[in-house]
Write a protein that holds these residues in place. Structure first.
Motif, PDB file in Angstrom:
ATOM      1  N   GLY A 126      35.721 -16.184  73.943  1.00 51.90           N
ATOM      2  CA  GLY A 126      36.456 -15.093  74.588  1.00 51.90           C
ATOM      3  C   GLY A 126      36.036 -14.925  76.038  1.00 51.90           C
ATOM      4  N   MET A 127      36.913 -14.364  76.820  1.00 50.82           N
ATOM      5  CA  MET A 127      36.674 -14.155  78.249  1.00 50.82           C
ATOM      6  C   MET A 127      36.778 -12.672  78.569  1.00 50.82           C
ATOM      7  N   SER A 128      36.187 -12.295  79.706  1.00 53.60           N
ATOM      8  CA  SER A 128      36.318 -10.922  80.159  1.00 53.60           C
ATOM      9  C   SER A 128      37.749 -10.670  80.605  1.00 53.60           C
ATOM     10  N   GLY A 129      38.145  -9.423  80.503  1.00 54.10           N
ATOM     11  CA  GLY A 129      39.501  -9.067  80.896  1.00 54.10           C
ATOM     12  C   GLY A 129      40.458  -8.995  79.727  1.00 54.10           C
ATOM     13  N   GLU A 130      40.083  -9.555  78.571  1.00 53.92           N
ATOM     14  CA  GLU A 130      40.927  -9.485  77.388  1.00 53.92           C
ATOM     15  C   GLU A 130      40.693  -8.153  76.674  1.00 53.92           C
ATOM     16  N   TRP A 131      41.639  -7.738  75.876  1.00 55.07           N
ATOM     17  CA  TRP A 131      41.564  -6.418  75.239  1.00 55.07           C
ATOM     18  C   TRP A 131      40.379  -6.302  74.302  1.00 55.07           C
ATOM     19  N   PHE A 132      40.032  -7.393  73.587  1.00 54.10           N
ATOM     20  CA  PHE A 132      38.912  -7.318  72.651  1.00 54.10           C
ATOM     21  C   PHE A 132      37.585  -7.201  73.404  1.00 54.10           C
ATOM     22  N   TYR A 133      37.515  -7.809  74.571  1.00 60.42           N
ATOM     23  CA  TYR A 133      36.308  -7.688  75.402  1.00 60.42           C
ATOM     24  C   TYR A 133      36.084  -6.230  75.776  1.00 60.42           C
ATOM     25  N   TYR A 134      37.147  -5.570  76.233  1.00 59.87           N
ATOM     26  CA  TYR A 134      37.017  -4.167  76.622  1.00 59.87           C
ATOM     27  C   TYR A 134      36.770  -3.275  75.414  1.00 59.87           C
ATOM     28  N   LEU A 135      37.225  -3.683  74.244  1.00 60.48           N
ATOM     29  CA  LEU A 135      36.937  -2.937  73.025  1.00 60.48           C
ATOM     30  C   LEU A 135      35.441  -2.971  72.728  1.00 60.48           C
ATOM     31  N   LEU A 136      34.833  -4.159  72.892  1.00 61.74           N
ATOM     32  CA  LEU A 136      33.393  -4.287  72.674  1.00 61.74           C
ATOM     33  C   LEU A 136      32.599  -3.483  73.697  1.00 61.74           C
ATOM     34  N   VAL A 137      33.053  -3.513  74.943  1.00 61.31           N
ATOM     35  CA  VAL A 137      32.388  -2.706  75.978  1.00 61.31           C
ATOM     36  C   VAL A 137      32.508  -1.227  75.639  1.00 61.31           C
ATOM     37  N   SER A 138      33.679  -0.823  75.151  1.00 62.59           N
ATOM     38  CA  SER A 138      33.897   0.585  74.783  1.00 62.59           C
ATOM     39  C   SER A 138      32.967   1.003  73.644  1.00 62.59           C
ATOM     40  N   CYS A 139      32.707   0.093  72.718  1.00 61.73           N
ATOM     41  CA  CYS A 139      31.789   0.402  71.614  1.00 61.73           C
ATOM     42  C   CYS A 139      30.386   0.692  72.142  1.00 61.73           C
ATOM     43  N   TYR A 140      29.984  -0.070  73.156  1.00 59.94           N
ATOM     44  CA  TYR A 140      28.677   0.201  73.753  1.00 59.94           C
ATOM     45  C   TYR A 140      28.682   1.525  74.508  1.00 59.94           C
ATOM     46  N   VAL A 141      29.752   1.799  75.241  1.00 56.87           N
ATOM     47  CA  VAL A 141      29.844   3.060  75.978  1.00 56.87           C
ATOM     48  C   VAL A 141      29.724   4.246  75.018  1.00 56.87           C
ATOM     49  N   ILE A 142      30.359   4.153  73.857  1.00 56.80           N
ATOM     50  CA  ILE A 142      30.258   5.217  72.848  1.00 56.80           C
ATOM     51  C   ILE A 142      28.817   5.353  72.363  1.00 56.80           C
ATOM     52  N   GLN A 143      28.163   4.224  72.116  1.00 53.92           N
ATOM     53  CA  GLN A 143      26.758   4.240  71.688  1.00 53.92           C
ATOM     54  C   GLN A 143      25.879   4.913  72.745  1.00 53.92           C
ATOM     55  N   PHE A 144      26.073   4.535  73.977  1.00 54.47           N
ATOM     56  CA  PHE A 144      25.274   5.059  75.077  1.00 54.47           C
ATOM     57  C   PHE A 144      25.490   6.572  75.247  1.00 54.47           C
ATOM     58  N   ALA A 145      26.750   7.004  75.212  1.00 53.96           N
ATOM     59  CA  ALA A 145      27.065   8.430  75.357  1.00 53.96           C
ATOM     60  C   ALA A 145      26.523   9.233  74.178  1.00 53.96           C
ATOM     61  N   PHE A 146      26.621   8.677  72.981  1.00 50.04           N
ATOM     62  CA  PHE A 146      26.138   9.344  71.777  1.00 50.04           C
ATOM     63  C   PHE A 146      24.632   9.572  71.847  1.00 50.04           C
ATOM     64  N   TYR A 147      23.888   8.550  72.265  1.00 45.92           N
ATOM     65  CA  TYR A 147      22.435   8.679  72.383  1.00 45.92           C
ATOM     66  C   TYR A 147      22.061   9.710  73.436  1.00 45.92           C
ATOM     67  N   THR A 148      22.815   9.741  74.524  1.00 49.67           N
ATOM     68  CA  THR A 148      22.530  10.710  75.583  1.00 49.67           C
ATOM     69  C   THR A 148      22.682  12.140  75.075  1.00 49.67           C
ATOM     70  N   ILE A 149      23.750  12.402  74.348  1.00 51.31           N
ATOM     71  CA  ILE A 149      23.995  13.744  73.809  1.00 51.31           C
ATOM     72  C   ILE A 149      22.892  14.137  72.823  1.00 51.31           C
ATOM     73  N   ILE A 150      22.508  13.217  71.948  1.00 51.83           N
ATOM     74  CA  ILE A 150      21.472  13.501  70.957  1.00 51.83           C
ATOM     75  C   ILE A 150      20.131  13.767  71.638  1.00 51.83           C
ATOM     76  N   PHE A 151      19.810  12.968  72.652  1.00 55.48           N
ATOM     77  CA  PHE A 151      18.543  13.163  73.352  1.00 55.48           C
ATOM     78  C   PHE A 151      18.495  14.533  74.024  1.00 55.48           C
ATOM     79  N   ILE A 152      19.588  14.939  74.633  1.00 57.73           N
ATOM     80  CA  ILE A 152      19.630  16.255  75.294  1.00 57.73           C
ATOM     81  C   ILE A 152      19.406  17.367  74.266  1.00 57.73           C
ATOM     82  N   HIS A 153      20.036  17.236  73.096  1.00 56.81           N
ATOM     83  CA  HIS A 153      19.879  18.249  72.040  1.00 56.81           C
ATOM     84  C   HIS A 153      18.432  18.295  71.550  1.00 56.81           C
TER      85      HIS A 153
END
Length: 372
Positions: A126-153
């Motif tokens: 797979g290459m960057s720029g494809e929809w599945f690539y951005y889906l995988l990046v989005s999964c990481y963004v969700i992980q990162f945001a989730f950890y940030t919220i939990i740490f603040i709490h």
């Protein structure tokens, strides 16, 4: 792959491995450290070692195999390092069973995400720029945001527990967390915008961050457990000029007078040691340097209760004070703040002592305050 990135990767890998070695051979003795700091300390070593080895492997293969580019390396390693760094930060602040269960699920999530990245990049080509690539990046963004919220709490709960500590001590973990947050954001940008110059900057930044994380965590692990010791000096009773008392027969036999035990327990209570989750009489015995049997006998005779009963009484009194000072406080958060594993156990112990559940006590106190 550019020579600059290759050199940076080799340097980064060596520095991270040296950081792990430093942490391994400069480990703090367990007797001077709490279990949660030891666990976090171990995870820092693992995170540094994984990043170091991965960087060297990438530098070796990346000079030959085109698909092992920097963006792919970041996409695979970033979720793993984010999980480990999150683990490092929350262990000293919140060592509870439900957190451990949560982390187990996160290990599974991170494993699935990394596996999906590897399959997409190296099996499906797979290459960057494809929809599945951005889906995988989005999964990481969700992980990162989730950890940030939990740490603040979690950090809010921890800060309330540490009300007696110095402001500089309380800010210690958050300075490093801010740096880690910036590195995480930079990693997301690197996945979406893999510019060569930017990747060099990012490599330099996360290398410095992990070196700093190792050193700062080492220092913090030393400072945190002995913080109360430095404060004990300022509140210790002035007994240097008093005449030594003749030891009682029991004191001669045990070698530890009740006055000494009383003094050390008083200091421990003043520093709210009873708010620690899962603290046992063995932990208290080690912390204040009193034999467990003597300590247990003293508590039973002085407070007419066993250790757990005495501990729960202290926690419930603390809870009542917090309700008085903050009437809007959530009972679930309150239970965690005063050292109970969950709200159900807190409510049960509170009712046993006060005769009514904490929710009723809270309403009655509020009604009384409004009348006054």
């Amino acid at each position: 792959m550019g020579n600059n990135i290759l050199i940076l990767e080799i340097t980064s890998g060596i520095c991270c491995i040296l950081t792990a070695i430093f942490l391994h051979y400069s480990a703090i003795p367990k007797s001077n450290n709490k279990k949660n700091y030891q666990k976090g300390y171990t995870v820092v070593k693992i995170a540094s070692l994984i990043l170091g080895i991965s960087a060297l492997l990438f530098a070796y293969f990346g000079n030959v195999i085109d698909t092992y580019d920097k963006r792919s390396f970041i996409q695979i390693i970033l979720p793993v390092e984010t999980l480990l760094v999150f683990w490092v930060f929350v262990y000293p602040l919140y060592d509870k069973n439900k957190l451990k269960n949560f982390l187990k699920y996160q290990v599974f999530y991170t494993t699935v995400l990394c596996t999906a990245n590897i399959i997409y990049l190296f099996v499906a080509k797979g290459m960057s720029g494809e929809w599945f690539y951005y889906l995988l990046v989005s999964c990481y963004v969700i992980q990162f945001a989730f950890y940030t919220i939990i740490f603040i709490h979690i950090s809010k709960i921890w800060l309330k527990k540490k009300s007696t500590e110095s402001s500089n001590f309380k800010k210690y973990p958050f300075r490093i967390w801010i740096a880690g947050f910036i590195i995480g954001v930079m990693g997301i940008v690197a996945e979406v915008y893999p510019n060569e110059i930017y990747l060099q900057i990012f490599t330099l930044c996360y290398t410095v961050f992990f070196i700093s994380l190792g050193i700062q965590y080492h220092n913090y692990s030393i400072i945190a457990p002995v913080e109360t010791v430095s404060q004990e000096v300022t509140i210790a009773p002035e007994e240097t000029n008093s005449k030594p008392e003749t030891p009682k027969p029991e004191e001669k036999r045990h070698g530890q007078g009740n006055d000494i035990i009383k003094e050390k327990i008083t200091i421990w209570v003043q520093h709210k040691g009873y708010l620690q989750l899962g603290v046992t009489i063995q932990d208290l015995s080690r912390e204040i340097g009193i034999n467990r049997t003597y300590l247990s006998n003293y508590i039973n005779e002085t407070y007419q209760s066993n250790f757990n009963g005495w501990l729960n009484d202290l926690r419930i009194e603390e809870a009542k004070q917090k309700i008085i000072s903050s009437p809007e406080i959530n009972l679930s958060d309150l239970a965690e703040m005063v050292g109970f594993a969950d709200q159900a156990h807190f409510s049960k112990q509170f009712k046993q002592k006060e005769g009514i559940p904490p929710s009723v006590w809270k309403k009655e106190h509020r009604a009384k305050s409004e009348k006054d």
